[in-house]
Structures are given as structure tokens and as C-alpha cells.
Design an enzyme around this catalytic site. Structure first.
Site, PDB file in Angstrom:
ATOM      1  N   SER B 143     -14.765   1.685 -31.953  1.00 28.19           N
ATOM      2  CA  SER B 143     -15.945   2.048 -32.732  1.00 28.19           C
ATOM      3  C   SER B 143     -15.645   3.396 -33.354  1.00 28.19           C
ATOM      4  O   SER B 143     -14.770   4.129 -32.879  1.00 28.19           O
ATOM      5  CB  SER B 143     -17.140   2.173 -31.789  1.00 28.19           C
ATOM      6  OG  SER B 143     -18.199   2.892 -32.403  1.00 28.19           O
ATOM      7  N   TYR B 156     -21.442   4.674 -23.725  1.00 25.92           N
ATOM      8  CA  TYR B 156     -20.750   3.940 -24.795  1.00 25.92           C
ATOM      9  C   TYR B 156     -19.667   4.813 -25.443  1.00 25.92           C
ATOM     10  O   TYR B 156     -18.530   4.367 -25.642  1.00 25.92           O
ATOM     11  CB  TYR B 156     -21.794   3.509 -25.828  1.00 25.92           C
ATOM     12  CG  TYR B 156     -21.286   2.625 -26.939  1.00 25.92           C
ATOM     13  CD1 TYR B 156     -21.165   1.251 -26.766  1.00 25.92           C
ATOM     14  CD2 TYR B 156     -20.965   3.163 -28.183  1.00 25.92           C
ATOM     15  CE1 TYR B 156     -20.730   0.433 -27.801  1.00 25.92           C
ATOM     16  CE2 TYR B 156     -20.527   2.350 -29.225  1.00 25.92           C
ATOM     17  CZ  TYR B 156     -20.406   0.983 -29.037  1.00 25.92           C
ATOM     18  OH  TYR B 156     -19.976   0.183 -30.061  1.00 25.92           O
TER      19      TYR B 156
END
Lengths: 251, 257
Positions: B143, B156
Site C-alpha cells: 500500500s 495496518y
């Protein structure tokens, strides 16, 4: 005496980089809480330093692989200005031989413990406008063979640093010091278990531009710089103390 | 628009988290390019539904497994490789639940670290003999949050940064085996996961507006454009690429507008 009146908790500080950082904080006026896994190790480290720095050296034992231990460690810490998450493990193994136990222990000690301690100690650090210094590694930026779990854990520490820095600003500064290969028990253990010890020693040095491994005290200096009240505009910083390992390499 | 086409006929791929979102888009793109694709998601129902949406056929394999568990990743690989071949491993499965530091509990932390990071390690470990045999290719879907951070997403962000670093370690270790490993770092995509996050936020419209603005290009990515890039990464056109962390993020990590 730039750390006079400051209390600093350093995990993994009975030896290696943590011990070097603890000595430097003491030399510069700080009160230090040493930490190690075994009570005997902590007691010995406290005894060694408290002769020279009476009343400024304390110690707590906790197994960083166990987050209940981390929480209980945090509860025993009162006022705190600086948290240095230095405790870590390095288990080298090729991907195929990296067991689930190696993976889970590496993530638990190198990442989750730093997260849990940071989370638990944030209220006091917020209140005292403190700082967190995480110890990463050049392996957070550079891939190395046969230590996939370690590299993953150190990459995660960089992410943890940035996420904490963003969310706790402006009250707490959060930084990460990434050492290159350093002359500690952790590195020596990897060298002495290598098939060719001399070659392994040279290989560690060869990863750096300075063509040598660091003395623990050199990394300690970088940690103190990050924690210093002179670094008030530094947060979320990833400070490479890696002898130039990430700068590039020779053909 | 210029059209890139790839021919992956005869190749076998495993895409984790392919029930929806980017994973589904990658699976679809690979299937359309001729590959046999194993679809992993948490449940058989989710895998079957994705396969039905793709029209079924013998080039789609269901590989259900819960990747948050210790043996789930191995189970997914076993189902995908019953034919004795695996060329492409796409570690795409993720969880992403926004939480403040204070609200991040142990289950939340462990789920993110296990699904995003540990499962990606364990699938590679399980698939390694076949990947080496076929000089295969690993794509770990990280990401842009593997490259920088936002607030309220600590688990995350930590896991995705770990995934980027782990990809480099894998690339180095496997370089002489001819196995390439790259990390893909997409910005925000308009997926079901994004819609869930928007709904959770309580004000979906404001949430979308904020994320559109967050990307210098002023919009979200479509899963299909990210999937198209995955096909490039897997191709010989990217044959010299390994250990890269490729930002594909509408300029998000490049600077500030």
C-alpha cells in the site's frame, strides 16, 4: 547535562546498543530504567552502573515476547520522558527454514512489544511532552538473505514510528534510529555460528560504506540525538546510523 | 486508449483475497489473459461467488482458507497447486479497519499483522519449491501506507511497511533462483473495502471527498488499472525488476499539492 531531570526507559539495555545508550543518558544527567529479560541480568547491569550514578539507575525485568509482561513493565514505570524501544532478537534462517516459532517470536519481540509499550506509556509521555525512539535497522530498508522475519519486523518498526508520530503530534515526538551492523552479542552470535567466522565478520563490515561495523556507543549517540531536547523539530524521522549501508555500494 | 495485452495461457496463479476488490480485479485480469487462477478468500462461499461472477470454467480454482490462521496460508497454496505448478503468487489479502491508538486492541493488532504480513510470508514459504521450479514471480500487494503513514491506522501501517521490507528480503534471497518478488504500493482504490470504510466513518460523502483530495490527481484509483499494472509486473517486460516497492498512488507519496 542535557538529560538532567529526565527519566528514560530503555528496553534491552543490559548489553549491546541499549547498554551503550543507557550509559550515555547517565553521563548526560538522565535517570535510567534498565530493562532485560532476566532479573539476574538486570540486577547485574544496575549494580555495575549504580556505583557511578547512585540514585539514577533502576531496573525492571520483563519478557518482551509476552505482551502481558510488557503491560506489567509499563505499569511499573511511573513518570517517564523518553521511551527507547531497543530490545530485539535476530534469528537468521532461510525462508524455507524459518519456522512459525521464529516468525512469531521475531514479530512479538521486535514489533509488538514496542507497540504495546508505546501504547501503554503514551498517556504519561503525552503529559510530559516526551519522545519515543524506536531502534530499527538498515534491514528495514535493505533486504538481506536468510533473515526474512527480521527484515519484516524492522520494516514494521519504521511504519510503527511513522504512524505513532502522525497520530501523537504535537505532544510526543516519535523517531526511529536504524543501526547498521554493530559489534554486539547479537551480531557476534550470528558470526560465531557461521560456517566461516572470519568471512562472516568481513561480510558484515562489507555491507557498510565505512567498511567496518559500528561500536554500540556510536549507535547510542544517534539514539541520544533523536531523544535530545535539541531535536524538537524532528518527528517521524528515520535516522540511518548505518555507516552508509543505505547510501549505495561499490561495484 | 492504448491496450496492453498479455498472454498467460498455461500459467497458474494464486491470488489471495480475490473474492472482491483489487484481488478480484487481478484474478479477472489474469483469467482474461489466459491463466489458470486460484481464487482465495476466507470462505468457500466467497470463492464460489467470485468464480460464478467470472463465469466459471476449468481455469478457475477455489482455494478457500482463513489466512489469519497459522495453517490457512499453506492450505490455500495446497489447493492452488494441485496441478503441480505455480507461476504467480499474488499476496493481496488484507484487513483494514481504522482505529485510534487507544482503541487498537490485541485482536485488531494481531489480525492485521497476521493477515497482511505473516500470511504473505507463509504462502511464499509453502509455494517456494514450485516457484523455484518454474522461476516464478511474487507480487506482494502492500500500500502507499507501506511507504508513509496516516493517523488512526497504526496496525495496518506497521504491517504494510513490514511487507515492503519483507519483499526486499525475499527478492535478495531468491534472486539467484530466478524468482522475482516485488511490492506494489497502491493508493486508495474505489473498492468494496473503501466503501465499508466510508460507511464506518458515518459520513461517506465527506470520506470520499477527503480521499479524492488526498491524492494529487484528485481521484481514487480503479481496481482495474492497478490490476493491469500487476499483469505488467508479472510479465517479461518487468524481468529485471525485483525487490522494488512500486508506488502507484496518484502522486500521493511524491509530495504535497
Amino acid at each position: 547535562m542535557e538529560f538532567a531531570g529526565k527519566t528514560i526507559l530503555i528496553t534491552g539495555s543490559t548489553r549491546g546498543i541499549g547498554a551503550a545508550a543507557a550509559e550515555l543518558f547517565l553521563e548526560r544527567g538522565g535517570s535510567v530504567i534498565l530493562h532485560g529479560r532476566s532479573q539476574a541480568g538486570v540486577d547485574a547491569a544496575v549494580a555495575r552502573l549504580s556505583a557511578q550514578y547512585p540514585d539514577r539507575v533502576h531496573g525492571l525485568a520483563a519478557d518482551l515476547a509476552d505482551r502481558a509482561h510488557c503491560r506489567s513493565l509499563a505499569q511499573k514505570v511511573g513518570a517517564l520522558d523518553i521511551l527507547v524501544n531497543c530490545g530485539g532478537i535476530f534469528r537468521d534462517a532461510p525462508i524455507a527454514e524459518t519456522s512459525l516459532a521464529i516468525w512469531d517470536e521475531t514479530i512479538a519481540v521486535n514489533v509488538t512489544a514496542s507497540w504495546v509499550l508505546s501504547q501503554e506509556l503514551l498517556p504519561v509521555l503525552r503529559q510530559r511532552r516526551g519522545a519515543i525512539v524506536n531502534v530499527g535497522s538498515d534491514a528495514a530498508m535493505l533486504g538481506y538473505a536468510s533473515c526474512v522475519a527480521y527484515c519484516a519486523s524492522k520494516g514494521a518498526i519504521v511504519g510503527l514510528t511513522r504512524a505513532l508520530a502522525i497520530e501523537t503530534a504535537p505532544h510526543v515526538r516519535v523517531l526511529c534510529v536504524c543501526p547498521g551492523p554493530t559489534d554486539t552479542d547479537m551480531m557476534r552470535q550470528s558470526v560465531t555460528t557461521a560456517p566461516d567466522e572470519a568471512q562472516a565478520q568481513l561480510q558484515w563490515a562489507s555491507y557498510t560504506t565505512l567498511e567496518r561495523v559500528a561500536a554500540p556507543r556510536e549507535i547510542g549517540e544517534a539514539i541520544l540525538m533523536a531523544a535530545s531536547p535539541r531535536a524538537t523539530f524532528m518527528t517521524g524521522s528515520i535516522i540511518m546510523a548505518d555507516g552508509g549501508a543505505t547510501a549505495g555500494k561499490r561495484v | 486508449m492504448a491496450k496492453l495485452t498479455f498472454d498467460y495461457e498455461g500459467y497458474v496463479a494464486l491470488v489471495t483475497g480475490a473474492g472482491r476488490g483489487l484481488g478480484f480485479a487481478i484474478a479477472k485480469a489474469l483469467r482474461d489473459a489466459g491463466a489458470t487462477v486460484a481464487i482465495n478468500d476466507r470462505t468457500s462461499d466467497a470463492c464460489d461467488a467470485a468464480i460464478a461472477r467470472l463465469g466459471g470454467g476449468d481455469r478457475l480454482i477455489a482455494a478457500p482458507a482463513d489466512l489469519s490462521t497459522a495453517d490457512g496460508p499453506r492450505h490455500a497454496v495446497a489447493q492452488a497447486t494441485s496441478g503441480g505448478r505455480l507461476d504467480f503468487l499474488i499476496n493481496n489479502a488484507a484487513v483494514n479497519v481504522e482505529r485510534s491508538i487507544e482503541a487498537t486492541d490485541d485482536v485488531h493488532w494481531d489480525t492485521h499483522l497476521n493477515v497482511i504480513l505473516r500470511a504473505s510470508f507463509l504462502t511464499v514459504q509453502a509455494a517456494l519449491p514450485l516457484l523455484k521450479a518454474g522461476r516464478g514471480c511474487i507480487v506482494n500487494v502492500a500500500s502507499e501506507l507501506g511507504l508513509h503513514a496516516i493517523a488512526n491506522n497504526v496496525a495496518y501501517v506497521s504491517a504494510k511497511h513490514g511487507l515492503v521490507a519483507m519483499t526486499k528480503a525475499m527478492a535478495i534471497e531468491l534472486a539467484r533462483d530466478g524468482v522475482r518478488a516485488n511490492a506494489l504500493c497502491p493508493g486508495t482504490m474505489d473498492t468494496e473495502l473503501m466503501r465499508d470504510c466510508a460507511t464506518d466513518s458515518g459520513d461517506p460523502e465527506a470520506y470520499y471527498t477527503a480521499f479524492n483530495r488526498y491524492h494529487p490527481v484528485g481521484r481514487l484509483a480503479s481496481p482495474d488499472e492497478i490490476a493491469a499494472f500487476v499483469l505488467c509486473l508479472l510479465s517479461p517486460a518487468a524481468g529485471f525488476m525485483t525487490g522494488s516497492a512500486v508506488a502507484i498512488d496518484g502522486g500521493s507519496t511524491a509530495g504535497r499539492l
